[in-house]
Design an enzyme around this catalytic site. Sequence first.
Site, short mmCIF file in Angstrom:
data_model
loop_
_atom_site.label_atom_id
_atom_site.label_comp_id
_atom_site.label_asym_id
_atom_site.label_seq_id
_atom_site.Cartn_x
_atom_site.Cartn_y
_atom_site.Cartn_z
N LYS A 1 0.60 -1.18 -0.15
CA LYS A 1 -0.25 0.02 0.06
C LYS A 1 0.95 1.21 -0.10
O LYS A 1 2.10 1.22 0.28
CB LYS A 1 -0.92 0.04 1.19
N TYR B 1 13.70 31.05 5.64
CA TYR B 1 12.22 31.89 6.12
C TYR B 1 12.61 31.93 7.60
O TYR B 1 13.00 31.29 8.21
CB TYR B 1 11.33 30.82 5.76
C1 LIG Z 1 -0.37 -1.96 6.69
C2 LIG Z 1 -1.16 -3.06 7.21
C3 LIG Z 1 -0.32 -4.11 7.62
C4 LIG Z 1 1.21 -4.24 7.28
O1 LIG Z 1 1.86 -3.78 8.43
P1 LIG Z 1 3.38 -3.73 8.67
O2 LIG Z 1 3.66 -3.55 9.98
O3 LIG Z 1 3.85 -2.78 7.79
O4 LIG Z 1 3.92 -5.22 8.31
C5 LIG Z 1 -0.71 -5.43 7.77
N1 LIG Z 1 -2.10 -5.54 8.14
C6 LIG Z 1 -3.02 -4.64 7.91
C7 LIG Z 1 -4.52 -4.67 7.98
C8 LIG Z 1 -2.56 -3.17 7.48
O5 LIG Z 1 -3.32 -2.31 7.25
#
Ligand SMILES: *Cc1c(COP(=O)(O)O)cnc(C)c1O
Length: 722
Positions: free
Chosen positions: A385, A612
């Site tokens: 993601k 800035y």
């Molecule tokens: C993002 C996510 C993961 C992955 O988590 P990590 O800690 O990056 O391994 C797994 N399960 C769900 C439901 C998530 O939203």
Amino acid sequence: MSKNKSYTGVDYFRLISAYLIIAIHTSPLTSVSATGDFIFTRIVARIAVPFFFMTSGFFLISRYSRDNSRLFSFIKKTVFIYLLAIALYVPINLYNGYFKTEPFLPEFIKDIVFDGTLYHLWYLPASITGGAIAWFLVKSSGYKKAFAVTGLLYAAGLFGDSYYGISEMIPVLKNFYTLVFQVCDHTRSGIFFAPVFFVLGGYMSDSGCGAGGKTGHDGKKGLFLPLGFGISFSLMFGEAMTLHTLNLQRHDSMYLFLLPCMYFLFCIILSFQGKRLTRVRTLSLAIYVIHPMVIVAVRLFAKVLHLQELLIENSMAHYLTVCLLSTVAGAMITIFSDNARPKKKKPGAGTDRAYLEVDLNNLEHNLREIRKIMPEGCRLMAVVKAQAYGHGAYETAVHLNKLGVRDYAAATVDEGIELRKYGVAGEILILGYTAINRISELKKYDLTQTLISYEYAGILSKQGIPVKTHIKIDTGMHRLGIPWEETEKVKKIFSMKNIRVCGMFTHLCCADGRTPKDEAFTKEQTDNFYHVVNELKKSGIMLPKLHIQSSYGLLNYPEISGDYVRIGIALYGVLSSAKDETLLQPDLRPVLSLKSRVALVRPVKKGESVGYGRTFTAKRDSRIAIISIGYGDGYPRALSGGRGSVLINGREVPIVGRICMDQLAVDVTDAGDVARGDEAVLIGMEGCGELSAPRVADSAGSISNELLCRMGTRLPVVVKGG
Ligand SMILES: *Cc1c(COP(=O)(O)O)cnc(C)c1O
């Protein structure tokens, strides 16, 4: 489970196929038995060419392909090989009197487009035509229609090939085929023969065959494939012998039962996974192209050396000699082409301002390390993601796909679609909410939707579109999911129309800690989840795939098992925070580096300010370098005013003043020679210096996850290794 999957079986079978094709052209058993030779070269060896088509289709055809560039590069490559082969055989054609045929031009064009300028070369134009037909059919109308059309073409081909004897008796058909044969010598061509195998290859790739899916490890399926192959091969054998005996064959490349036969065979071949053998691929192609030349050479030498009796009349010795010499020649060509191939382009493009460098070798290494600690029987679901946590969804997911990862998690439906358009095959689970009006896209792109509540499942079911789903159970995080206590509702989902439950999962909310409190809560969450599981079992519901773990869960509570582990941050080789200590500490290597360039170096006199708000005033005559990266690229503004630093020339130099949207300033007074264009490392290593993502994130008051995924927008991704 093999740790580093690639289609080794396919690579080896290419070689076997090359030798089978030599057999077709040398008839090794003739001096023993004519029937034996028919069986070997006209039945068994007939799997070789369809296998090559399917292999090309497997790697080429995808219903999700984004544009036609993959097809064009396949055609370009094949045309190149074809032209080379045509040139190679000009002397033999000259010797055969090929160029004296009358009328020359129409015949020549026919040969170039369909039949090949020498008997075996038809395969190359057939690949081009067959590949293109399959490509456009699959892309425009999906597999069902593509199978229907190419299946019909194949049937038409059959009646011009093995079943021609029947067509000859029917005037309409006879006239039709007379017409066809004016254009190409055989129906075994790129129009009738090749397309269906290309489509089949693409279908097997898109449907995830060979990824432990259909060719998995459980015994029933393990037996199913060889049995399927055995039965369809026997049927093909019977078919061929009958047609041969009845003298109906005009040619003997195409059989009806060749289709199921190839399907089962290819499934079996795909299940042999291991190392990638690129050289074997080149070798088998070289053997294919070169062997007719070797046949001529062997005949010539036999004549000159008076060895006809041994090398020609003994068909088996002849065959083996041709195989041996073709392999030697093929090996020489392979070595030569290895050396002649331009070395991989150095990462240069995109590195002029600021960029992310993604090290695919480290990604592969992490994948191996994580698989080592995964519970038995568990599969890795790669969480990609937010542009694969800023690493580039394309660069990361496509490479993981090549390494045999077949399960992915994305946050949104658009991310899922993007992955499909990149050609990612396998299962893609959407972890978050998808608006109801986008349900048809779930089906179109074969995405799996998380059922985030009972109400949502009900609405989804009413849309009349079948969807693959995983049920999310809330076991204590209180974010998404059906409360674990409401088991009756969970059960009901299994009987909802249009809802295909493929999985059920929960998410742990404090598996990153190992205090007694964390441990107790984690245990509670797991117990709650298994409470639901047991209730389902009691009701006689077939359990779907179950999963609980993400990165920290696996590292801290490796005893918690499941069908999948959903791994994000660990795959990218870092922890969330530099302060975290996990129970298991596999050797993970950071995949991402953040790099930029010095845009200019300017002197700033004592007392002058920079940036800035004039928050930095030089306490001495200084040299300030302006680096072309800012918070607009995702680099946190919180690192302003000396809280962050940058590596230049292997030395850590402090950020001064406020970070702007597109640039920032560092003090390089003590950093030796620094000039425009020099590299500045903001995350990663240079010399002995290292700025790890967790450390940078800590300084910015955040975690690596946030730091990394925020960089997935403006920055180009430059790939290293792989
Ligand atoms: C993002 C996510 C993961 C992955 O988590 P990590 O800690 O990056 O391994 C797994 N399960 C769900 C439901 C998530 O939203």
